[in-house]
Design a protein around this motif. Structure first.
Motif, PDB file in Angstrom:
ATOM      1  N   ALA A   1     -15.188 -29.766 114.630  1.00  0.00           N
ATOM      2  CA  ALA A   1     -16.458 -30.342 115.075  1.00  0.00           C
ATOM      3  C   ALA A   1     -17.454 -29.256 115.470  1.00  0.00           C
ATOM      4  O   ALA A   1     -18.659 -29.347 115.177  1.00  0.00           O
ATOM      5  CB  ALA A   1     -16.207 -31.282 116.253  1.00  0.00           C
ATOM      6  N   ALA A   2     -16.944 -28.194 116.153  1.00  0.00           N
ATOM      7  CA  ALA A   2     -17.839 -27.124 116.595  1.00  0.00           C
ATOM      8  C   ALA A   2     -18.379 -26.304 115.438  1.00  0.00           C
ATOM      9  O   ALA A   2     -19.408 -25.626 115.567  1.00  0.00           O
ATOM     10  CB  ALA A   2     -17.092 -26.227 117.587  1.00  0.00           C
ATOM     11  N   THR A   3     -17.687 -26.372 114.286  1.00  0.00           N
ATOM     12  CA  THR A   3     -18.147 -25.614 113.124  1.00  0.00           C
ATOM     13  C   THR A   3     -19.539 -26.070 112.682  1.00  0.00           C
ATOM     14  O   THR A   3     -20.364 -25.261 112.227  1.00  0.00           O
ATOM     15  CB  THR A   3     -17.143 -25.774 111.980  1.00  0.00           C
ATOM     16  N   GLN A   4     -19.778 -27.385 112.821  1.00  0.00           N
ATOM     17  CA  GLN A   4     -21.083 -27.894 112.423  1.00  0.00           C
ATOM     18  C   GLN A   4     -22.191 -27.289 113.282  1.00  0.00           C
ATOM     19  O   GLN A   4     -23.277 -26.955 112.786  1.00  0.00           O
ATOM     20  CB  GLN A   4     -21.104 -29.420 112.542  1.00  0.00           C
ATOM     21  N   TYR A   5     -21.934 -27.132 114.538  1.00  0.00           N
ATOM     22  CA  TYR A   5     -22.930 -26.524 115.433  1.00  0.00           C
ATOM     23  C   TYR A   5     -23.155 -25.062 115.055  1.00  0.00           C
ATOM     24  O   TYR A   5     -24.305 -24.599 114.953  1.00  0.00           O
ATOM     25  CB  TYR A   5     -22.456 -26.650 116.872  1.00  0.00           C
ATOM     26  N   ASP A   6     -22.062 -24.331 114.858  1.00  0.00           N
ATOM     27  CA  ASP A   6     -22.190 -22.905 114.534  1.00  0.00           C
ATOM     28  C   ASP A   6     -22.958 -22.706 113.235  1.00  0.00           C
ATOM     29  O   ASP A   6     -23.755 -21.772 113.098  1.00  0.00           O
ATOM     30  CB  ASP A   6     -20.798 -22.278 114.422  1.00  0.00           C
ATOM     31  N   MET A   7     -22.700 -23.609 112.298  1.00  0.00           N
ATOM     32  CA  MET A   7     -23.367 -23.469 111.000  1.00  0.00           C
ATOM     33  C   MET A   7     -24.883 -23.623 111.137  1.00  0.00           C
ATOM     34  O   MET A   7     -25.665 -22.930 110.463  1.00  0.00           O
ATOM     35  CB  MET A   7     -22.824 -24.506 110.021  1.00  0.00           C
TER      36      MET A   7
END
Length: 587
Positions: A62-68
């Protein structure tokens, strides 16, 4: 007696065999219980870590979307322009399509992720992975997350809620991951299916149950475990353990629904905690099986002990019965040479040979003694009518001296001759004269001493009277026939030994004399027949009839013999003398 002997042997062998078995089993069981408890604690630690790793993997996705989006400012600007409906350049179109493609890849590859929302403050549009584009807020059904976003001062958190995609569809339980944007005023939401997340976290875990709890004590997720639904009190207990952990691992035994659980609490991402629970009973199923097997073994051992005790008791009493029969037959003049059936080993053979040797020697001695006594009595009976009593006494004294001369010391023969001399002297005196009870008892003891050489331990004669009665006068030769009757007709037929008791007592102006034996006894019919012979004597007179006639002639009918008896228990013969007749005789 057999039952008591069997019980004693059963308890003895049971104590010898089962107590060490039980002791070793209890030590072994205690070691297993201790080891199982350590296994439970180790399994709780390992399973809690596995749940946290899987949970962290989900949150990382889920946090990957934010980092992207956040780490690429150009992509964030292009996405904002797309939401503003501004004219997009070529690069903006490429970046926006890249974001949509990433959203679609995430929801298709991670089955537990339901959808991704991208929202900027102040705009009436929201970017969703459902539509693969922009949706108007006024036409979007799932907006209950908006309250949590507006009121929360956190930058990152997780919330449990019901997601409603369409106004006509049923709400879907999800965990929503919130992450506020740092470059713009907005938020990224990742909705995670609750059921798929439970299945993911349950895989590879041996927990009975696990819980995901936030820092406020809210239960975000409960696994599909074997534990029953928790009550309010149990939930408060877990929350209190979470608050006591202070971001450090915490574990303790706690009771839920009357069952003990080992609870391991560890901190997880986004300010949440994982509580892993393992029931003690699940690990103790193996112990129950072991206990059942032990009880089965113990039951077999107990049955074996019953069989051993029964076999040994049966064999011992076979030996006792056999030896009693051998001794009884030897006393009756018969000797059985047959080998008993219970002889199985060398010990039985040795014991049987020893007993047979002893019985054989005793039998021969008794036969020899009996023949000598019969010869002496026959000679005395033949000479009694023609030999002067003083000559008879002198002759017995001469025999006594000669016996000592041959043996060099007094022997049993000397004792017999001495007692016989006294008996002859006592009996040849005037039978109508009165003697004291002391004299009569002394004569009786000499008679007893002679009978001892013949019957040895066949009987025991007791005397029960006060010294005060020894001076009372009594008829001569009145007690010996009663003792002789008990010995010959009561004790002698017994397979074992017996007791004879002479009791003399004063009570209610009467002197009562009683002879009691533990012999074979008589039935009511036999007692009636004996009373008939005593009260109506014939020419073939018996000793009791003689005694009864003398008592009636001397003291009257009130002093006749009274006979009480019970078959296989014994006989009691008594008579009483009026005390006034005793006083008159003394005067």
């Amino acid at each position: 007696m057999r039952k008591r002997n069997f019980i004693k042997r059963f308890l003895y062998y049971t104590g010898i065999i089962t107590l060490p078995i039980i002791t070793v089993f209890m030590i072994f069981l205690a070691a297993i219980v201790y080891g199982k408890q350590k296994d439970i604690e180790a399994e709780a630690i390992k399973s809690a870590q596995a749940v946290r790793d899987s949970y962290s993997l989900v949150l990382d996705s889920a946090a990957t979307q934010y980092d992207m989006l956040v780490r690429n400012p150009r992509m964030s600007i292009s996405l904002r322009n797309f939401i503003f409906h501004k004219q997009l350049g070529y690069m903006d179109v490429i970046l926006t399509n890249s974001i949509f493609s990433n959203f679609a890849s995430l929801t298709s590859n991670a089955s537990y992720i339901s959808s991704v929302y991208y929202y900027l403050d102040g705009y009436d549009s929201i970017l969703t992975s459902y539509t693969g584009g922009i949706a108007q807020l006024s036409q979007f059904s799932d907006l209950n997350w908006m309250v949590s976003y507006k009121t929360s001062d956190k930058s990152e958190w997780i919330e449990k809620r019901n997601m409603t995609l369409y106004s006509y569809s049923r709400p879907t339980p999800v965990l929503t991951y919130y992450r506020k944007l740092s470059m713009f005023q907005g938020v990224i939401l990742v909705n995670i299916y609750e059921e798929q997340l439970k299945q993911l976290l349950n895989s590879g875990s041996n927990l009975d149950q696990f819980f995901i709890i936030d820092s406020q004590g809210n239960f975000l997720l409960q696994g599909n475990g074997n534990m029953q639904e928790l009550g309010d009190h149990d939930r408060e207990a877990i929350v209190s353990m979470v608050m006591a952990s202070s971001d450090q691992p915490y574990q303790d035994w706690i009771s839920f629904n009357h069952q003990n659980y080992y609870v391991r609490i560890i901190p997880a991402a986004c300010g949440t905690y994982i509580a892993a629970c393992i029931s003690k009973s699940n690990y103790y199923l193996a112990l129950y099986t072991l206990l059942f097997q032990f009880l089965m073994v113990l039951a077999v051992v107990m049955c074996t002990m019953v069989w051993i005790a029964y076999t040994i008791t049966k064999k011992n009493f076979q030996q006792i019965d056999y030896f009693v029969t051998v001794f009884s037959n030897a006393e009756r003049g018969t000797y059985n040479q047959e080998k008993p059936s219970f002889i199985k080993d060398e010990y039985d053979i040795i014991l049987n040979n020893i007993v047979r040797l002893f019985v054989n020697q005793t039998f021969l001695k008794n036969q020899l003694t009996l023949k000598k006594q019969e010869q002496k009595l026959a000679e005395m009976a033949a000479l009694q009518l023609q030999i002067n009593p003083h000559f008879l006494f002198n002759t017995l004294q001469t025999l006594d001296f000669k016996a000592i001369e041959f043996t060099g010391e007094p022997t049993s023969l000397n004792n017999i001759i001495e007692a016989l001399s006294d008996i002859l002297k006592y009996s040849l005196q005037n039978t109508t004269s009165m003697v004291t009870i002391r004299d009569e008892v002394e004569y009786l003891k000499k008679y007893d001493s002679i009978q001892r050489y013949r019957y040895e331990d066949k009987y025991i004669l007791y005397y029960d009277y006060d010294k005060a009665v020894e001076s009372y006068p009594i008829m001569r030769l009145i007690l010996q026939p009663l003792i002789e009757n008990s010995l010959y007709h009561g004790i002698k037929p017994l397979p074992g030994s017996g007791f004879i008791k002479l009791k003399i007592a004063e009570k209610n102006q009467w002197l009562t004399i009683t002879v009691i034996d533990t012999g074979v006894g008589m039935s009511k019919e036999e007692v009636a027949a004996l009373n008939e012979k005593i009260n109506h004597p014939s020419q073939e007179n018996i000793g009791l009839a003689n005694v009864n006639s003398r008592l009636v002639m001397q003291y009257g009918n009130t002093s006749q013999l009274k006979i009480l008896s019970k078959k296989y228990m014994g006989t009691c013969i008594s008579f009483k003398i009026p005390q006034n007749r005793i006083v008159n005789c003394k005067k």
